[in-house]
Scaffold this active site. Structure first.
Site, PDB file in Angstrom:
ATOM      1  N   LYS A  69      30.315 -14.903 -12.117  1.00 44.79           N
ATOM      2  CA  LYS A  69      29.673 -15.963 -11.352  1.00 44.79           C
ATOM      3  C   LYS A  69      30.067 -17.325 -11.905  1.00 44.79           C
ATOM      4  O   LYS A  69      30.080 -17.535 -13.110  1.00 44.79           O
ATOM      5  CB  LYS A  69      28.143 -15.844 -11.445  1.00 44.79           C
ATOM      6  CG  LYS A  69      27.549 -14.754 -10.610  1.00 44.79           C
ATOM      7  CD  LYS A  69      26.040 -14.848 -10.667  1.00 44.79           C
ATOM      8  CE  LYS A  69      25.381 -13.833  -9.777  1.00 44.79           C
ATOM      9  NZ  LYS A  69      23.911 -13.938  -9.855  1.00 44.79           N
TER      10      LYS A  69
ATOM     11  N   ARG B  24       7.930 -12.666  -8.180  1.00 43.39           N
ATOM     12  CA  ARG B  24       7.516 -13.504  -7.061  1.00 43.39           C
ATOM     13  C   ARG B  24       7.003 -12.682  -5.892  1.00 43.39           C
ATOM     14  O   ARG B  24       6.093 -13.098  -5.191  1.00 43.39           O
ATOM     15  CB  ARG B  24       8.687 -14.365  -6.574  1.00 43.39           C
ATOM     16  CG  ARG B  24       9.171 -15.345  -7.606  1.00 43.39           C
ATOM     17  CD  ARG B  24      10.448 -15.992  -7.187  1.00 43.39           C
ATOM     18  NE  ARG B  24      11.497 -14.966  -7.161  1.00 43.39           N
ATOM     19  CZ  ARG B  24      12.789 -15.193  -7.075  1.00 43.39           C
ATOM     20  NH1 ARG B  24      13.215 -16.417  -6.965  1.00 43.39           N
ATOM     21  NH2 ARG B  24      13.660 -14.217  -7.072  1.00 43.39           N
TER      22      ARG B  24
ATOM     23  N   SER C 165      16.451 -20.515  -8.422  1.00 43.41           N
ATOM     24  CA  SER C 165      17.505 -21.477  -8.770  1.00 43.41           C
ATOM     25  C   SER C 165      18.490 -21.650  -7.630  1.00 43.41           C
ATOM     26  O   SER C 165      18.944 -22.768  -7.351  1.00 43.41           O
ATOM     27  CB  SER C 165      18.255 -21.003 -10.023  1.00 43.41           C
ATOM     28  OG  SER C 165      17.404 -21.029 -11.134  1.00 43.41           O
TER      29      SER C 165
END
Length: 169
Positions: free
Chosen positions: A51, A100, A137
């Protein structure tokens, strides 16, 4: 796994891992909560070579150190490799992860079971503050890249870094 003894008592250690590209108020909330529960909290900036991040790893570490400076028991480091190896090297018996939504749980449960099976390290799931239940993010990066206001989603130092990176100052 157990921690070394310090002055006759067990030092409780945990790690909060992630890419933190960039660190958000949601991450900071989990780190702050972990810092109240553990003697030492390591924030491990995990490196994924496949990444390309918005911020270089060194920049992320600097930002995290800056926004966590009020917590005397938080250390920020980087690691390339398996999280369980990081834990083993530092005698850390617990991973703290924020959840979450149910979709987070499905993925994180598999990781927790794998990590426990590899080395016995435990994973503790902390439900996210509802204020940050949607926050990631990647969403912050995308909204900021399109000129959206993310000032309520990240610490001021991170907002300034985002604006510099995205040439919005």
């Amino acid at each position: 796994m157990t921690g070394p003894e310090s002055e006759g008592s067990l030092v409780r250690r945990a790690v909060c891992p992630g890419s933190f590209d960039p660190i958000t108020n949601g991450h900071l909330d989990i780190i702050a909560r972990a810092s109240r529960l553990y003697d030492e909290v390591y924030v491990a900036v995990m490196i994924n070579q496949s990444k390309k991040g918005l911020f270089e790893v060194d920049e992320r570490i600097e930002l995290i150190r800056d926004v966590t400076s009020e917590f005397a028991n938080v250390r920020v480091e980087t690691h390339h490799g398996l999280l369980v190896d990081y834990c083993k090297q530092r005698d850390i018996p617990a991973i703290v992860k924020g959840l979450r939504a149910v979709s987070d749980f499905d993925y994180e449960l598999q990781m927790a079971q794998m990590n426990n099976g590899l080395t016995g390290v435990e994973t503790l799931f902390v439900p996210t503050n509802p204020t940050y239940s949607f926050l990631s993010s990647s969403l912050v990066r995308e909204v900021a890249a399109w000129g959206g206001d993310v000032s309520h989603l990240v610490p001021p130092q991170v907002l300034a870094a985002l604006n510099r990176r995205l040439r919005k100052d």
